[in-house]
Scaffold this active site. Sequence first.
Site, mmCIF file in Angstrom:
data_model
loop_
_atom_site.group_PDB
_atom_site.id
_atom_site.type_symbol
_atom_site.label_atom_id
_atom_site.label_comp_id
_atom_site.label_asym_id
_atom_site.label_seq_id
_atom_site.Cartn_x
_atom_site.Cartn_y
_atom_site.Cartn_z
ATOM 1 N N ARG A 160 31.813 21.905 -21.119
ATOM 2 C CA ARG A 160 31.285 22.548 -22.287
ATOM 3 C C ARG A 160 30.623 21.400 -22.897
ATOM 4 O O ARG A 160 31.080 20.317 -23.085
ATOM 5 C CB ARG A 160 32.598 23.109 -22.710
ATOM 6 C CG ARG A 160 32.876 24.487 -22.227
ATOM 7 C CD ARG A 160 33.987 25.002 -22.892
ATOM 8 N NE ARG A 160 34.418 24.860 -24.148
ATOM 9 C CZ ARG A 160 35.552 25.171 -24.644
ATOM 10 N NH1 ARG A 160 36.390 25.950 -23.902
ATOM 11 N NH2 ARG A 160 35.978 25.189 -25.906
ATOM 12 N N ARG A 171 37.178 17.572 -32.919
ATOM 13 C CA ARG A 171 37.931 18.737 -32.759
ATOM 14 C C ARG A 171 39.334 18.392 -32.937
ATOM 15 O O ARG A 171 40.206 19.259 -33.603
ATOM 16 C CB ARG A 171 37.746 19.411 -31.404
ATOM 17 C CG ARG A 171 36.314 20.051 -31.400
ATOM 18 C CD ARG A 171 36.035 20.673 -29.795
ATOM 19 N NE ARG A 171 36.712 21.606 -29.544
ATOM 20 C CZ ARG A 171 37.004 21.830 -28.058
ATOM 21 N NH1 ARG A 171 36.311 21.322 -27.197
ATOM 22 N NH2 ARG A 171 37.671 22.837 -27.902
HETATM 23 P P1 AMP Z 1 38.499 27.161 -27.791
HETATM 24 O O1 AMP Z 1 37.776 27.933 -26.403
HETATM 25 O O2 AMP Z 1 39.710 27.918 -28.239
HETATM 26 O O3 AMP Z 1 38.665 25.719 -27.565
HETATM 27 O O4 AMP Z 1 37.536 27.448 -28.994
HETATM 28 C C1 AMP Z 1 35.857 26.719 -28.829
HETATM 29 C C2 AMP Z 1 35.558 26.731 -30.544
HETATM 30 O O5 AMP Z 1 35.327 28.035 -31.049
HETATM 31 C C3 AMP Z 1 36.342 26.172 -31.347
HETATM 32 O O6 AMP Z 1 36.173 24.841 -31.346
HETATM 33 C C4 AMP Z 1 35.778 26.883 -32.692
HETATM 34 O O7 AMP Z 1 34.781 26.171 -33.105
HETATM 35 C C5 AMP Z 1 35.687 28.171 -32.287
HETATM 36 N N1 AMP Z 1 37.070 29.185 -32.495
HETATM 37 C C6 AMP Z 1 37.794 29.574 -31.495
HETATM 38 N N2 AMP Z 1 38.815 30.480 -32.094
HETATM 39 C C7 AMP Z 1 38.558 30.122 -33.560
HETATM 40 C C8 AMP Z 1 39.276 30.515 -34.564
HETATM 41 N N3 AMP Z 1 40.548 31.213 -34.504
HETATM 42 N N4 AMP Z 1 39.050 30.043 -35.868
HETATM 43 C C9 AMP Z 1 37.785 29.523 -35.945
HETATM 44 N N5 AMP Z 1 37.061 29.051 -34.853
HETATM 45 C C10 AMP Z 1 37.506 29.361 -33.511
#
Ligand code: AMP
Length: 214
Positions: A160, A171
């Site tokens: 990714r 992050r």
């Molecule tokens: P993840 O797959 O959970 O690692 O999410 C990837 C990215 O999606 C994160 O780094 C955020 O940019 C965005 N994202 C996912 N869930 C949220 C959330 N609950 N609030 C804000 N951004 C989110």
Amino acid sequence: MRIIMLGAPGAGKGTQAKKIAAKYSIPHISTGDIFRANIKNGTELGKKAKTYMDQGLLVPDELVVDLVVDRVNQDDCANGYVLDGFPRTIPQAEALDKALMEMGQSIDYAINVEVPDENIVQRMSGRRACVNCGATYHIVYAPTKKENVCDTCEGELILRDDDKPETVQKRLNVYHEQTQPLIDYYTEKNKLVEVDGTIDIEKVFDAIVKILGE
Ligand code: AMP
Ligand code: ADP
């Protein structure tokens, strides 16, 4: 059973959430997966979310909250669900609590998967995601049978964009600033349970099942 997965990016929330969903027959709701599907389909939401995701930033609360509240109101969520990647900020948690209260419900457990920052960058650089079905692997800890080919759908695997080391560090900073306060939030509500996320995937899951019950 209504469950929230907490933990740093790469702690193993998605890996464990999928196993919980399968064992307890409840839907796995990943906001990250929802955004990635929207990006793939070229939707307006996807276009907006991508600008934040690519920078390692959180998508603004107003783009996330309604989406999740609508999702947990769907019929397949009647017996519960496992939320993965939501809430990520205090306002998101408060909005979820308010929506649940209006439905006469509450969260049962917020499971914090603990992994120190030192392990995270290495974890993320080895994560591979299927472009087709979104399944997640790790080149060392959860390898596919055939190199670079998804076990489930034979799709191509990619690193990714937001798993590149420079974005991972950002992050992690965002996690500590905006998401870690949720640990206190759910502790105060007596909902927090913790598992060691540094051990084997199966052992982490055993610890979770001990908490949730067979
Ligand atoms: P993840 O797959 O959970 O690692 O999410 C990837 C990215 O999606 C994160 O780094 C955020 O940019 C965005 N994202 C996912 N869930 C949220 C959330 N609950 N609030 C804000 N951004 C989110
Ligand atoms: P998150 O959803 O918290 O961002 P993932 O579940 O996608 O994290 O896991 C991140 C990476 O680490 C993936 O490549 C996954 O296969 C791997 N992983 C998950 N849990 C473990 C574990 N207990 N030990 C080693 N690697 C793991």
